[in-house]
Design a protein around this motif. Structure first.
Motif, PDB file in Angstrom:
ATOM      1  N   ILE A  47       0.838  -1.198   0.000  1.00 62.32           N
ATOM      2  CA  ILE A  47       0.000   0.000   0.000  1.00 62.32           C
ATOM      3  C   ILE A  47       0.877   1.254   0.000  1.00 62.32           C
ATOM      4  O   ILE A  47       0.674   2.171  -0.797  1.00 62.32           O
TER       5      ILE A  47
ATOM      6  N   ASP B 269      -0.484  -1.509  -4.312  1.00 57.11           N
ATOM      7  CA  ASP B 269      -1.903  -1.729  -4.041  1.00 57.11           C
ATOM      8  C   ASP B 269      -2.597  -0.371  -4.069  1.00 57.11           C
ATOM      9  O   ASP B 269      -2.603   0.371  -3.091  1.00 57.11           O
ATOM     10  N   LYS B 270      -3.163  -0.038  -5.192  1.00 61.91           N
ATOM     11  CA  LYS B 270      -3.792   1.269  -5.362  1.00 61.91           C
ATOM     12  C   LYS B 270      -5.249   1.289  -4.886  1.00 61.91           C
ATOM     13  O   LYS B 270      -5.827   2.354  -4.724  1.00 61.91           O
ATOM     14  N   LYS B 271      -5.845   0.114  -4.659  1.00 58.65           N
ATOM     15  CA  LYS B 271      -7.245   0.031  -4.253  1.00 58.65           C
ATOM     16  C   LYS B 271      -7.438   0.335  -2.765  1.00 58.65           C
ATOM     17  O   LYS B 271      -8.467   0.861  -2.374  1.00 58.65           O
ATOM     18  N   THR B 272      -6.460  -0.021  -1.946  1.00 53.11           N
ATOM     19  CA  THR B 272      -6.587   0.137  -0.503  1.00 53.11           C
ATOM     20  C   THR B 272      -6.000   1.484  -0.086  1.00 53.11           C
ATOM     21  O   THR B 272      -4.851   1.776  -0.380  1.00 53.11           O
ATOM     22  N   PRO B 273      -6.787   2.301   0.627  1.00 54.01           N
ATOM     23  CA  PRO B 273      -6.279   3.612   1.047  1.00 54.01           C
ATOM     24  C   PRO B 273      -5.289   3.501   2.202  1.00 54.01           C
ATOM     25  O   PRO B 273      -5.333   2.551   2.979  1.00 54.01           O
ATOM     26  N   MET B 274      -4.421   4.481   2.320  1.00 56.83           N
ATOM     27  CA  MET B 274      -3.427   4.512   3.406  1.00 56.83           C
ATOM     28  C   MET B 274      -4.113   4.567   4.769  1.00 56.83           C
ATOM     29  O   MET B 274      -3.549   4.083   5.756  1.00 56.83           O
ATOM     30  N   THR B 275      -5.307   5.120   4.823  1.00 59.26           N
ATOM     31  CA  THR B 275      -6.008   5.242   6.104  1.00 59.26           C
ATOM     32  C   THR B 275      -6.426   3.887   6.668  1.00 59.26           C
ATOM     33  O   THR B 275      -6.800   3.786   7.832  1.00 59.26           O
ATOM     34  N   SER B 276      -6.369   2.848   5.865  1.00 56.35           N
ATOM     35  CA  SER B 276      -6.751   1.516   6.353  1.00 56.35           C
ATOM     36  C   SER B 276      -5.594   0.791   7.037  1.00 56.35           C
ATOM     37  O   SER B 276      -5.793  -0.289   7.595  1.00 56.35           O
TER      38      SER B 276
END
Length: 169
Positions: free
Chosen positions: A121, A126-133
């Motif tokens: 990430i 992994d462009k689908k999962t945001p850093m905030t996750s």
């Protein structure tokens, strides 16, 4: 010390195949992603499918039949599966020991997988999962446990509740 050894993964898989008590305790918590090799993942998937369908562990012959029905395996993976299944191992008599070791192994694998996913990430793979996750991802991995107790056991903890209710303060 890490418990992710080939021997540990093999012990887990062999006991998932032929140890009903062990399988009932650990199958809800073990995930396919925890295994490294393709053949291990295939065996685990087949054992879990069988267990979910028939509510009992398969024997080696049943797993062999299920694997033979698959058409998505390469020859080398199929050979590794066959080699593994041909070496039938007796289940470990100390189920609690293996359950504890399996829990430790699952915790370590969950953390390792979460770190790899976090690196992907952060690195942009992994462009689908945001850093905030990331905090949730790592919290979930750290919280991996086989303990599914929530609150009080109404029946088994009756004596403790009686004492609590009648305690003079």
């Amino acid at each position: 010390m890490a418990t992710d050894t080939v021997e540990m993964r093999k012990a887990i898989l062999h006991n998932l195949i032929n140890n009903q008590e062990y399988s009932q305790k650990v199958l809800p918590y073990v995930e396919n992603d925890y295994f490294q090799d393709k053949y291990e993942k295939v065996i685990f998937d087949e054992v879990k499918k069988y267990f979910n369908k028939y509510d009992q562990v398969p024997n080696y012959a049943a797993v062999k039949i299920q694997v033979q029905e698959r058409s998505d395996l390469t020859e080398s993976v199929y050979t590794e599966i066959e080699t593994f299944l041909n070496k039938q191992v007796e289940p470990l008599p100390k189920v609690d020991f293996l359950v504890n070791k399996t829990e430790q192994w699952c915790q370590e694998r969950a953390i390792v997988n979460a770190v790899y996913q976090a690196v992907n990430i952060i690195g942009g793979d992994d462009k689908k999962t945001p850093m905030t996750s990331l905090p949730d991802l790592l919290s979930k991995a750290i919280g991996t446990t086989f303990d599914n107790s929530v609150g009080h056991d109404y029946i088994n903890e009756a004596d403790e509740r009686w004492e609590f209710y009648h305690k003079k303060e």
